[in-house]
Design an enzyme around this catalytic site. Structure first.
Site, PDB file in Angstrom:
ATOM      1  N   ARG A 148      27.373  62.975  43.957  1.00 41.26           N
ATOM      2  CA  ARG A 148      27.577  62.886  42.498  1.00 41.26           C
ATOM      3  C   ARG A 148      26.600  63.861  41.862  1.00 41.26           C
ATOM      4  O   ARG A 148      25.391  63.750  42.031  1.00 41.26           O
ATOM      5  CB  ARG A 148      27.324  61.456  42.002  1.00 41.26           C
ATOM      6  CG  ARG A 148      27.222  61.388  40.500  1.00 41.26           C
ATOM      7  CD  ARG A 148      27.249  59.984  39.957  1.00 41.26           C
ATOM      8  NE  ARG A 148      28.597  59.447  40.027  1.00 41.26           N
ATOM      9  CZ  ARG A 148      29.006  58.390  39.338  1.00 41.26           C
ATOM     10  NH1 ARG A 148      28.169  57.730  38.560  1.00 41.26           N
ATOM     11  NH2 ARG A 148      30.245  57.959  39.435  1.00 41.26           N
ATOM     12  N   HIS A 196      36.549  63.453  38.642  1.00 39.25           N
ATOM     13  CA  HIS A 196      36.136  62.176  39.249  1.00 39.25           C
ATOM     14  C   HIS A 196      37.311  61.662  40.106  1.00 39.25           C
ATOM     15  O   HIS A 196      37.947  60.647  39.778  1.00 39.25           O
ATOM     16  CB  HIS A 196      35.783  61.177  38.140  1.00 39.25           C
ATOM     17  CG  HIS A 196      34.989  59.991  38.594  1.00 39.25           C
ATOM     18  ND1 HIS A 196      34.594  59.810  39.907  1.00 39.25           N
ATOM     19  CD2 HIS A 196      34.533  58.915  37.910  1.00 39.25           C
ATOM     20  CE1 HIS A 196      33.914  58.668  39.991  1.00 39.25           C
ATOM     21  NE2 HIS A 196      33.869  58.108  38.807  1.00 39.25           N
ATOM     22  N   GLN A 234      37.741  57.920  41.365  1.00 43.55           N
ATOM     23  CA  GLN A 234      38.114  56.937  40.346  1.00 43.55           C
ATOM     24  C   GLN A 234      39.627  56.943  40.117  1.00 43.55           C
ATOM     25  O   GLN A 234      40.257  55.887  40.028  1.00 43.55           O
ATOM     26  CB  GLN A 234      37.384  57.250  39.036  1.00 43.55           C
ATOM     27  CG  GLN A 234      37.659  56.241  37.939  1.00 43.55           C
ATOM     28  CD  GLN A 234      37.056  54.877  38.216  1.00 43.55           C
ATOM     29  OE1 GLN A 234      35.869  54.762  38.457  1.00 43.55           O
ATOM     30  NE2 GLN A 234      37.874  53.828  38.186  1.00 43.55           N
ATOM     31  N   ASP A 273      37.614  56.546  28.028  1.00 42.60           N
ATOM     32  CA  ASP A 273      36.313  56.633  28.706  1.00 42.60           C
ATOM     33  C   ASP A 273      35.257  56.851  27.620  1.00 42.60           C
ATOM     34  O   ASP A 273      35.593  57.071  26.445  1.00 42.60           O
ATOM     35  CB  ASP A 273      36.363  57.818  29.699  1.00 42.60           C
ATOM     36  CG  ASP A 273      35.134  57.915  30.591  1.00 42.60           C
ATOM     37  OD1 ASP A 273      34.342  56.957  30.653  1.00 42.60           O
ATOM     38  OD2 ASP A 273      34.963  58.983  31.224  1.00 42.60           O
ATOM     39  N   CYS A 307      37.278  53.374  33.389  1.00 45.08           N
ATOM     40  CA  CYS A 307      36.545  53.513  34.655  1.00 45.08           C
ATOM     41  C   CYS A 307      35.236  52.739  34.647  1.00 45.08           C
ATOM     42  O   CYS A 307      34.697  52.430  35.712  1.00 45.08           O
ATOM     43  CB  CYS A 307      36.304  54.980  34.970  1.00 45.08           C
ATOM     44  SG  CYS A 307      35.223  55.820  33.804  1.00 45.08           S
ATOM     45  N   ARG A 351      37.910  50.493  43.718  1.00 45.09           N
ATOM     46  CA  ARG A 351      37.092  51.609  44.201  1.00 45.09           C
ATOM     47  C   ARG A 351      36.734  51.371  45.666  1.00 45.09           C
ATOM     48  O   ARG A 351      36.767  52.271  46.491  1.00 45.09           O
ATOM     49  CB  ARG A 351      35.803  51.746  43.371  1.00 45.09           C
ATOM     50  CG  ARG A 351      35.970  52.191  41.927  1.00 45.09           C
ATOM     51  CD  ARG A 351      36.408  53.631  41.809  1.00 45.09           C
ATOM     52  NE  ARG A 351      35.480  54.561  42.423  1.00 45.09           N
ATOM     53  CZ  ARG A 351      34.356  55.032  41.862  1.00 45.09           C
ATOM     54  NH1 ARG A 351      34.051  54.700  40.626  1.00 45.09           N
ATOM     55  NH2 ARG A 351      33.570  55.888  42.507  1.00 45.09           N
TER      56      ARG A 351
HETATM   57  N1  NVA Z   1      32.965  60.403  32.090  1.00 42.95           N
HETATM   58  C1  NVA Z   1      31.891  59.533  32.517  1.00 42.95           C
HETATM   59  C2  NVA Z   1      32.350  58.700  33.684  1.00 42.95           C
HETATM   60  C3  NVA Z   1      31.319  57.755  34.201  1.00 42.95           C
HETATM   61  C4  NVA Z   1      31.783  56.986  35.405  1.00 42.95           C
HETATM   62  C5  NVA Z   1      30.675  60.366  32.877  1.00 42.95           C
HETATM   63  O1  NVA Z   1      30.834  61.425  33.490  1.00 42.95           O
HETATM   64  O2  NVA Z   1      29.565  59.975  32.516  1.00 42.95           O
HETATM   65  N1   CP Z   2      33.224  54.381  37.239  1.00 49.64           N
HETATM   66  C1   CP Z   2      32.100  54.816  37.853  1.00 49.64           C
HETATM   67  O1   CP Z   2      32.088  55.835  38.533  1.00 49.64           O
HETATM   68  O2   CP Z   2      31.022  54.006  37.683  1.00 49.64           O
HETATM   69  P1   CP Z   2      29.508  54.323  38.083  1.00 49.64           P
HETATM   70  O3   CP Z   2      29.016  55.402  37.161  1.00 49.64           O
HETATM   71  O4   CP Z   2      28.795  53.009  37.864  1.00 49.64           O
HETATM   72  O5   CP Z   2      29.454  54.758  39.512  1.00 49.64           O
END
Ligand code: NVA
Ligand code: CP
Length: 307
Positions: free
Chosen positions: A105, A132, A135, A221, A261, A289
Site C-alpha cells: 500500500r 484499489h 477492494q 468514498d 469501502c 475482503r
Molecule cells: N480513497 C480512499 C480509500 C481508503 C480505503 C483513500 O485512498 O484514502
Molecule cells: N477499505 C480499505 O482498504 O480499508 P483500510 O484503509 O482500513 O485498509
C-alpha cells in the site's frame, strides 16, 4: 511452476480469470464458514508493506494468510529502510528473495510497478493513489452474492474520481457493466489516469441524482483520500452536495444496494440513514475482503486449483 503474475490494477486479469476467482472465493468462504481448515499456502510467507494507514487491508491479508496456512510479516515506512530512501528497486530484489508473495500500500502507482519489475514473487496492489483493485474484487464478489452477475448492470459512483472510482471504471471495461459518475466540477474522471481503454462503459453526470437514477449499485468514498489531506478544507466545500442520501437512493433501482469501502464519514459522503439502512451491504463488503483476497493469494502463488 506457474508463470509470475502480479495484481497491480484491475485490468491485469481477464474476465475469465475473474469468473474463476469469484467462484474460488465462494468455495473458500463456504469452507471457512464450516470451520474446515484449508492450508494450501502452508509454510509460505506474505510480506505486507504499508506506506499509508490501514485497518481492513492489513487485517484481511494477515488473517487470510494465516488461515491459508502461511504467515504474514508487516513492514511500514516508519520503521524500515523504506522510509529512509532505500530505492524501491532494491527493496523489490531483497524482499522478494525472502518471501512468497508481497502486498504493497503506497502513494504513486509507479512505486508498485517498479517494485514488481524487480520482484521474483507476485506483487499485489493494496491501494495506491490511482487504484484499489483488491477492494473492487471484494465489492463485485459482494454484488454477485447479493444480486447475481454484474454484467450489464449500472453502478453509480458519487463523489471523488479517486483510486476507487478509477478501479470501478476499469472493472466496468473488463466485466462489461456501466458506471455513472458524478463528481463536483474540477474533480472529473481523467480517463488516461484511470487507465481506461475507452469511454464506452462510463458516463459523467453533473447532478448526482441523475447518476443514481436506475442504478443497481450506489457507491461512494471519502472526499479526501490518504495523501491529499492538504486539500481537505477546499474539498469539504466542493463536495457538500455529493452526499449519498435517501433521496438519491430513492431514484436508484428499488433493489439497489449501497456500498462503501470504509472508513466512512457519516454526514459527509453518505448519511447515516443510508449507510446504516436496509440497502447497505457494507459489512458483507468489508468481510469479503478476506475471502476474495484468500482466493487471489492462492491464485497468484499456486495458479488455478480444480476441486
Ligand atoms: N480513497 C480512499 C480509500 C481508503 C480505503 C483513500 O485512498 O484514502
Ligand atoms: N477499505 C480499505 O482498504 O480499508 P483500510 O484503509 O482500513 O485498509
Amino acid at each position: 511452476m506457474t508463470s509470475l503474475k502480479h495484481y497491480l490494477q484491475f485490468k491485469d486479469f481477464s474476465r475469465e480469470e475473474y469468473d474463476y476467482l469469484f467462484a474460488r472465493a465462494k468455495w473458500i468462504k463456504d469452507k471457512f464458514k464450516r470451520y474446515e481448515p484449508y492450508h494450501p499456502l502452508f509454510d509460505r510467507t506474505l510480506v505486507m508493506i504499508f506506506e499509508k494507514a490501514s485497518t481492513r487491508t492489513r487485517l484481511s491479508f494477515e488473517a487470510g494468510m494465516q488461515q491459508l496456512g502461511g504467515s504474514a510479516i508487516y513492514l511500514n515506512t516508519r520503521d524500515s529502510q523504506l522510509g529512509r530512501g532505500e530505492p524501491v528497486e532494491d527493496a523489490g530484489q531483497v524482499i522478494s528473495r525472502m518471501s512468497d508473495i508481497v502486498m504493497i500500500r503506497t502513494f504513486e502507482q509507479d512505486i508498485v510497478e517498479r517494485f514488481a519489475a524487480n520482484s521474483r514473487v507476485p506483487v499485489i496492489n493494496g491501494l495506491t493513489n490511482e487504484y484499489h483493485p483488491c477492494q473492487i474484487l471484494a465489492d463485485i464478489f459482494t454484488f454477485i452474492e447479493h444480486r447475481g452477475s454484474i454484467q450489464g448492470k449500472t453502478v453509480a459512483w458519487i463523489g471523488d474520481s479517486n483510486n476507487m472510482c478509477n478501479t470501478w471504471l476499469q472493472a466496468a471495461e473488463v466485466l462489461d457493466f456501466n458506471v455513472h459518475v458524478s463528481t463536483p466540477p474540477g474533480y472529473e474522471v481523467e480517463p488516461e489516469r484511470a487507465g481506461l481503454y475507452g469511454t464506452a462503459n462510463f458516463e459523467q453526470f453533473a447532478d448526482p441524482m441523475d447518476a443514481c437514477r436506475g442504478a443497481d449499485l450506489v457507491t461512494t468514498d471519502v472526499w479526501t483520500s490518504m495523501g491529499f489531506e492538504a486539500e481537505n478544507e477546499e474539498r469539504m466545500k466542493a463536495f457538500a452536495d455529493w452526499c449519498v442520501d435517501a433521496e438519491m437512493m430513492s431514484v436508484a433501482h428499488k433493489d439497489a444496494v449501497f456500498m462503501h469501502c470504509l472508513p466512512a464519514h457519516r454526514g459527509e459522503e453518505v448519511t447515516a440513514e443510508v449507510i446504516d439502512g436496509p440497502q447497505s451491504v457494507v459489512w458483507d463488503e468489508a468481510e469479503n475482503r478476506l475471502h476474495a483476497q484468500k482466493a487471489l493469494m492462492e491464485y497468484l502463488v499456486l495458479g488455478r486449483i480444480e476441486n
